[in-house]
Design an enzyme around this catalytic site. Structure first.
Site, PDB file in Angstrom:
ATOM      1  N   ASP A  15      60.265 -12.892 -11.463  1.00  0.00           N
ATOM      2  CA  ASP A  15      60.394 -12.967 -10.009  1.00  0.00           C
ATOM      3  C   ASP A  15      61.400 -11.940  -9.488  1.00  0.00           C
ATOM      4  OD1 ASP A  15      59.769 -13.966  -7.512  1.00  0.00           O
ATOM      5  OD2 ASP A  15      61.221 -15.601  -7.610  1.00  0.00           O
ATOM      6  N   ASN A  63      49.889 -17.498  -5.181  1.00  0.00           N
ATOM      7  CA  ASN A  63      50.158 -16.123  -4.745  1.00  0.00           C
ATOM      8  C   ASN A  63      49.008 -15.498  -3.949  1.00  0.00           C
ATOM      9  OD1 ASN A  63      52.148 -15.362  -7.707  1.00  0.00           O
ATOM     10  ND2 ASN A  63      52.859 -15.883  -5.660  1.00  0.00           N
TER      11      ASN A  63
HETATM   12  C1  IPE Z   1      56.568 -17.336  -9.129  1.00  0.00           C
HETATM   13  O1  IPE Z   1      57.166 -16.523  -8.167  1.00  0.00           O
HETATM   14  C2  IPE Z   1      55.272 -16.733  -9.559  1.00  0.00           C
HETATM   15  C3  IPE Z   1      55.394 -15.520 -10.357  1.00  0.00           C
HETATM   16  C4  IPE Z   1      56.506 -14.981 -10.770  1.00  0.00           C
HETATM   17  C5  IPE Z   1      54.152 -14.897 -10.680  1.00  0.00           C
HETATM   18  P1  IPE Z   1      56.955 -16.815  -6.605  1.00  0.00           P
HETATM   19  O2  IPE Z   1      57.737 -15.766  -5.898  1.00  0.00           O
HETATM   20  O3  IPE Z   1      55.520 -16.904  -6.277  1.00  0.00           O
HETATM   21  O4  IPE Z   1      57.605 -18.242  -6.455  1.00  0.00           O
HETATM   22  P2  IPE Z   1      58.249 -18.954  -5.196  1.00  0.00           P
HETATM   23  O5  IPE Z   1      57.343 -18.690  -4.026  1.00  0.00           O
HETATM   24  O6  IPE Z   1      59.598 -18.347  -4.998  1.00  0.00           O
HETATM   25  O7  IPE Z   1      58.335 -20.396  -5.601  1.00  0.00           O
HETATM   26  C1  IPE Z   2      57.232 -11.794  -8.507  1.00  0.00           C
HETATM   27  O1  IPE Z   2      57.946 -11.104  -7.563  1.00  0.00           O
HETATM   28  C2  IPE Z   2      55.841 -11.251  -8.699  1.00  0.00           C
HETATM   29  C3  IPE Z   2      54.772 -12.123  -8.176  1.00  0.00           C
HETATM   30  C4  IPE Z   2      54.937 -13.302  -7.675  1.00  0.00           C
HETATM   31  C5  IPE Z   2      53.429 -11.601  -8.246  1.00  0.00           C
HETATM   32  P1  IPE Z   2      57.849 -11.472  -6.026  1.00  0.00           P
HETATM   33  O2  IPE Z   2      56.762 -10.644  -5.428  1.00  0.00           O
HETATM   34  O3  IPE Z   2      57.734 -12.923  -5.819  1.00  0.00           O
HETATM   35  O4  IPE Z   2      59.254 -10.942  -5.506  1.00  0.00           O
HETATM   36  P2  IPE Z   2      60.209 -11.639  -4.445  1.00  0.00           P
HETATM   37  O5  IPE Z   2      60.480 -13.024  -4.938  1.00  0.00           O
HETATM   38  O6  IPE Z   2      59.492 -11.619  -3.140  1.00  0.00           O
HETATM   39  O7  IPE Z   2      61.439 -10.784  -4.459  1.00  0.00           O
HETATM   40 MG    MG Z   3      59.123 -14.414  -5.585  1.00  0.00          MG
END
Ligand code: IPE
Ligand code: IPE
Ligand code: MG
Length: 228
Positions: A15, A63
């Protein structure tokens, strides 16, 4: 006392890609691109230090709520990753398995995913890539398959042998980058006794040294499994 349990399975919630990009005034897509490079480096490093099972959370069932442009960029990166990384995975004896729902993913991408699984089949090290993955859906799927097999009641062992990662032991350590204290629907069944390690480091900034820090912390934990 130091934790004597060997570390055979690490799972990563990758993340922080978006925040990494925002800090640089870049589009979120660039964060995912940097994150894909980090993914390759960290998976290779885990193999080098003898970790047999690695699971990464690449895309959750939730997502899809993101703008189409970002979702498309993530799946494009995946396709490029498959094309470029295949020889390296074979050389490094890594079998890839995608875990998650197939429904919703375009057929050309599904074909690429299957090809990667086939070409890397049978190697000693296992890399599970959670894509279009949701932990609750995984448990429902396991139970539904058990019902289809004729079961009317199910045991914990039944479910463990029907989740996507049934060929691996449960993760010993779950590392979440990006500083959020939650599982976000990741490996809900398998995480029952995993040690959790959360770091503020954003995924694209994660280095092998950060993996070492997580493992050092893991070794200091006392895994009691409810005992004393
Ligand atoms: C969790 O990250 C999913 C992945 C890393 C693929 P998210 O960014 O989707 O999670 P939340 O929204 O902070 O819970
Ligand atoms: C994790 O990074 C990757 C996916 C969930 C696909 P994020 O895209 O959630 O990054 P932040 O949390 O917005 O920084
Ligand atoms: Mg995230």
């Amino acid at each position: 006392m130091d934790n004597p349990s060997p570390l055979s399975h690490i799972a990563f919630i990758m993340d922080g890609n978006g925040r990494w990009a925002a800090k640089r005034r870049l589009l979120r897509e660039y964060g995912h691109k940097a994150g894909a490079d980090t993914f390759r480096r960290i998976v290779n490093y885990c193999g080098e230090i003898g970790i047999k099972y690695v699971t990464v959370y690449a895309f959750s069932t939730e997502n899809w709520k993101r703008p189409k442009r970002e979702v498309d960029a993530i799946f494009d990166l995946l396709c490029r990753y498959i094309d470029n990384y295949l020889p390296e995975l074979i050389e490094r004896n890594v079998s890839v398995r995608f875990i998650g729902e197939k429904r919703g993913i375009k057929t050309d991408i599904l074909d690429k995913m299957s090809l990667l699984e086939e070409k890397t089949n049978g190697f000693e090290k296992k890399l599970f890539i959670a894509l279009n993955y949701g932990g609750r859906a995984e448990i429902c799927g396991a139970v539904n398959r058990l019902i289809a097999e004729g079961k009317t009641t199910v045991t914990e062992d039944d479910i463990s042998s029907h989740v996507y990662t049934s060929e691996a032991p449960d993760p010993d350590l779950i590392v979440r980058t990006g500083g959020e204290y939650r599982l976000s629907n990741f490996l809900l069944w398998q995480a029952a006794y995993a040690e959790l390690y959360i770091t503020d480091t954003l995924w694209p900034d994660m280095t092998p040294h950060d993996v070492d820090l997580a493992i050092e912390e893991y070794k200091r934990r006392n895994r009691r499994y409810g005992g004393l």
